[in-house]
Design an enzyme around this catalytic site. Structure first.
Site, short mmCIF file in Angstrom:
data_model
loop_
_atom_site.label_atom_id
_atom_site.label_comp_id
_atom_site.label_asym_id
_atom_site.label_seq_id
_atom_site.Cartn_x
_atom_site.Cartn_y
_atom_site.Cartn_z
N GLU A 320 0.82 -1.21 0.00
CA GLU A 320 0.00 0.00 0.00
C GLU A 320 0.85 1.26 0.00
OE1 GLU A 320 -2.69 -0.61 3.35
OE2 GLU A 320 -4.05 -1.73 2.05
N ASP A 394 -8.36 -8.91 4.27
CA ASP A 394 -8.09 -7.80 5.17
C ASP A 394 -9.13 -7.67 6.29
OD1 ASP A 394 -7.13 -5.56 6.35
OD2 ASP A 394 -7.63 -4.19 4.72
N GLU A 422 -12.57 -1.84 12.25
CA GLU A 422 -12.56 -1.12 10.97
C GLU A 422 -13.71 -1.53 10.06
OE1 GLU A 422 -8.91 -1.62 8.79
OE2 GLU A 422 -9.67 -0.58 7.02
O1 GCW Z 1 -6.98 -2.75 6.63
C1 GCW Z 1 -6.16 -1.95 5.90
C2 GCW Z 1 -6.47 -0.60 6.42
C3 GCW Z 1 -5.29 0.34 6.38
C4 GCW Z 1 -4.13 -0.36 7.05
C5 GCW Z 1 -3.79 -1.62 6.26
C6 GCW Z 1 -2.67 -2.41 6.91
C7 GCW Z 1 -2.43 0.61 8.41
O2 GCW Z 1 -7.55 -0.06 5.70
O3 GCW Z 1 -5.66 1.50 7.07
O4 GCW Z 1 -3.00 0.48 7.15
O5 GCW Z 1 -4.90 -2.46 6.21
O6 GCW Z 1 -2.97 -3.33 7.63
O7 GCW Z 1 -1.51 -2.11 6.68
#
Ligand code: GCW
Length: 729
Positions: A320, A394, A422
């Protein structure tokens, strides 16, 4: 008299507001229950019989404290006994009467240790403890014994939990040792005190005032963690800022480490891979360039000079947009090993995340981490752990376990769970996550044949890992109740308990937490426990039933957005995951699809890869299924989808009824917060249901059968709901 408030508030509720006002006058310290004390409330035991028995069993305490950690443990014990027993139990130097509670804070040379206690102590290891009924000089007594100060600390909290949950003190013989070595919280906290995916206010760490001012709250944070066995905390966001590695910030970190140390908690930091460029003045961060490796070695030495027990680094690399070794054509192993070499002389570890996926890569996102990491098995230094999220995408409300578990026998894999909600309603929705954690930990990887559980990968027994760990992405913040909602604190608690013992059941955890946080009254505990245990499944049903995933709105991830498409990356859209069309819905990950199912050990590819045998909870995760497919219930897929969405909403309504039924059994303040949040949840569960059903109907072209609540708005109206300022971005 800290216990006064609980009683008076209860009395006030029973007989009216007049008494409450009076109580405030006579007891100026009385204040509303706000959740701050978490599960460490230590109110007097309300069951008179239990209280009398405890008072009779504990006549005095022998506890010599010769270190800050032992002092912390002793003061906690004093505080706990004073509160719970509503009495001043004398702390004495030597046991003089029947009913002494003796804490063996160092190897008792003067007292004979029975062979069986000796054996138990051996088993207890470095962080474990023994609590048992043991005569001292011929008189009945109880001992808390351990091999280390940390063991004593955990033993004290365990003993207090015995009282908090009204367990018997007769014939005690408890031996416990944590199954996992590194039990760490991951704070996604930024240096400006915003918290990525944080819904409980700002970061607890007030960098601006550190190191000069230390909030008492830092101690309470550490106490809470120690009470559940958490022994490490990564203070900073994995989307890292190199500034925290500058000397000025390292001093601030050291101040926190000094507070946490006596509670058995080590600090860790996230290491931004490009830090040598950003704060070191180098031109590259290539891990194979000697100056880069030297820079990190020097940096580690500098940190260890002020924080001798610094835990090490957590790294999100080439994920990311974060920098990483692949920017220089190097592998994850080359990057991780370079950092591992820097901390190794000081006893530190590197926790390297496996959360990697790339939009440039045409491969199914669910497969990418496995593809990337399994070829590297065996090539990491011995002080590297690979930190793997529980599922391959995720932290969705439900995912099958990550296929890496079981697939790297020569590399310690640690678990990463998300505690902050989240994707599960953030601050307001009630989603007790122990069932999610338990489902993952108890899953069978089949890596070494049947019965190769994820929990055994994590506790190291399956592959004989030299190091083990479990991380939880924290949900704490500056909100008075710590987690944004009183109920969300149960997830922090559950994480710690499962990191200590991955075999614990969700019901046990809920039971403990409820008794400690609210009351042991079974009229309260039983229905609320049932409510908690059902809450995660409800959240799956009204968001992403039957294996659907990643249907949330873009960016904030809060409300529904099954229509999300386009934008910078396909793998950040919903349509990438649900693949709804005129024929059906779901992601074909079978052999003829992306073959993500092929990353699992046999027989899972066969079981999950066939429509006839895949569990319905994973149906649309692995299959693209026709709308008229017949489900086990006899309904078509379309009807089943509607049924599940409705079932989710109904389950929230059931939670509301349950909560109404316990009104008056606990303090009005916390009751009211949960009530109000459940009302929000009910409204938002309908929002999710209606938005998803209407959107999927544009593909299925099938009617919403009679008996379902008609959506309140049109699809266009739902799609027009704009992103609002939502915290945690
Ligand atoms: O779940 C996603 C989140 C990001 C997060 C990423 C990760 C810290 O939306 O906000 O970044 O995973 O775990 O690196």
């Amino acid at each position: 008299m800290p216990h006064v408030q609980g009683r008076i508030v209860t009395a006030g509720r029973a007989v009216g507001a007049g008494i409450l006002a009076f109580a405030v006058l006579v007891a100026p310290r009385a204040r509303a229950e706000d959740g701050y004390e978490l599960w460490l409330r230590y109110r007097p035991i309300s069951d008179a019989e239990v209280l009398a028995r405890y008072r009779a069993s504990i006549s005095e305490v022998v506890f010599e404290a010769s270190s800050p950690m032992l002092e912390a443990a002793r003061e906690e014990l004093r505080r706990g006994l004073r509160g719970l027993l509503d009495a001043e139990i004398p702390f004495v130097r030597e046991a003089t009467r029947e009913g002494a509670l003796v804490v063996w804070s160092s190897r008792p040379s003067t007292l004979a240790v029975s062979p069986s206690l000796r054996a138990q102590l051996r088993w207890a290891g470095a962080e474990g403890f023994v609590i048992r009924s043991e005569p001292i000089r011929g008189r009945p007594a109880m001992v808390i014994a351990a091999n280390t100060n940390a063991g004593v600390l955990y033993g004290v909290f365990r003993f207090l939990r015995l009282l908090q949950t009204h367990e018997s003190l007769q014939d005690l013989s408890i031996v416990e040792a944590p199954r996992v070595e590194l039990r760490v919280l991951n704070h996604w906290d930024n240096l400006d005190r915003t918290v990525e995916r944080g819904y409980a206010g700002f970061s607890l760490w007030d960098w601006h005032k550190l190191p000069d001012y230390l909030y008492p709250r830092y101690t309470d944070y550490a106490r809470a963690n120690a009470s559940i066995g958490v022994n490490g905390t990564v203070l900073t966001n994995v989307n890292a800022n190199a500034t925290v590695l500058t000397p000025e910030y390292v001093r601030k970190v050291a101040a926190l480490a000094d507070v946490f140390r006596r509670w058995g908690i080590r600090v860790y930091l996230t290491a931004r891979f490009s830090a040598p460029i950003e704060i070191g003045g180098l031109e590259t961060a290539d891990p194979l360039v000697p100056e880069v490796a030297t820079w990190w070695k020097d940096k580690a030495a500098e940190i260890y000079r002020v924080i001798p027990d610094f835990g090490g680094f957590l790294v999100k690399a080439n994920s990311e947009g974060q920098p990483g070794p692949q920017d220089y054509g190097r592998s994850h192993a080359e990057g991780a090993n370079m950092l591992a070499d820097a901390v190794a002389p000081h006893g530190g570890v590197v926790m390297w995340r496996a959360f990697v996926y790339s939009n440039e890569e045409p491969e199914d996102r669910a497969k990418q981490a496995w593809n990337e990491f399994t070829p590297l098995d065996g090539s990491f230094r011995s002080n590297v752990l690979i930190q793997v999220k529980n599922g391959p995408i995720d932290f969705q409300p439900r995912e099958p376990f990550h296929p890496l578990f079981g697939a790297m026998p020569q590399t310690p894999l640690m678990m990463e769970f998300q505690i902050t909600q989240e994707y599960l309603g953030q601050a307001t929705h009630l989603a007790f996550l122990a069932p999610l954690y338990e489902e993952v930990l108890r899953a069978d990887t089949y890596a070494r044949g049947e019965g190769s559980l994820v929990s055994e990968v994590i506790d190291g027994t399956l592959h004989d890992y030299p190091r083990t760990g479990m991380a939880g992405v924290a949900n704490t913040g500056t909100d008075r109740n710590w987690c944004g909602s009183v109920m969300a604190c149960a997830n922090w608690y559950a994480f710690g308990r499962l990191a200590w013992d991955p075999d614990l059941g969700s019901a046990t955890i809920a039971d403990e937490w409820l008794r400690m946080t609210f009351t042991s009254d079974p009229n309260f505990v039983e229905p609320v426990k049932t409510m908690m245990l059902a809450s995660r499944e409800a959240g799956v049903d009204y968001r992403t039933p039957l294996g659907l995933h990643h249907l949330m709105a873009r960016g904030h991830h809060w409300g529904p957005g099954p229509w999300v498409s386009g934008g910078p990356r396909a793998d950040w859209t919903s349509v990438y995951y649900h693949r709804a069309d005129a024929e059906g819905i779901g992601f074909d990950r079978t052999r003829t699809g992306s073959d993500a199912v092929g990353q699992y050990f046999l027989p899972l590819p066969e079981r999950w890869g066939r429509l006839e045998t895949v569990p319905e909870k994973y149906l649309l995760w692995f299959h693209h299924v026709p709308w008229d497919h017949r489900m086990a219930s006899g309904r078509t897929l379309w009807e089943e989808l509607l049924h599940r969405y409705q079932r989710g909403v109904d389950a929230v309504r059931q939670m509301q009824r349950t909560w109404r039924s316990v009104d008056g059994m606990i303090d009005p303040e916390r009751h009211e917060q949960v009530r109000a949040f459940l009302a929000i949840q009910e409204k938002e569960a309908r929002w999710w249901r209606d938005a998803c059903v209407l959107y999927f109907q544009t593909f299925s072209k099938r009617p919403i059968p009679d008996g379902y609540e008609p959506p309140a708005h049109t699809l266009e109206e739902y799609m027009a709901i704009q992103e609002r300022p939502v915290p945690g971005l």
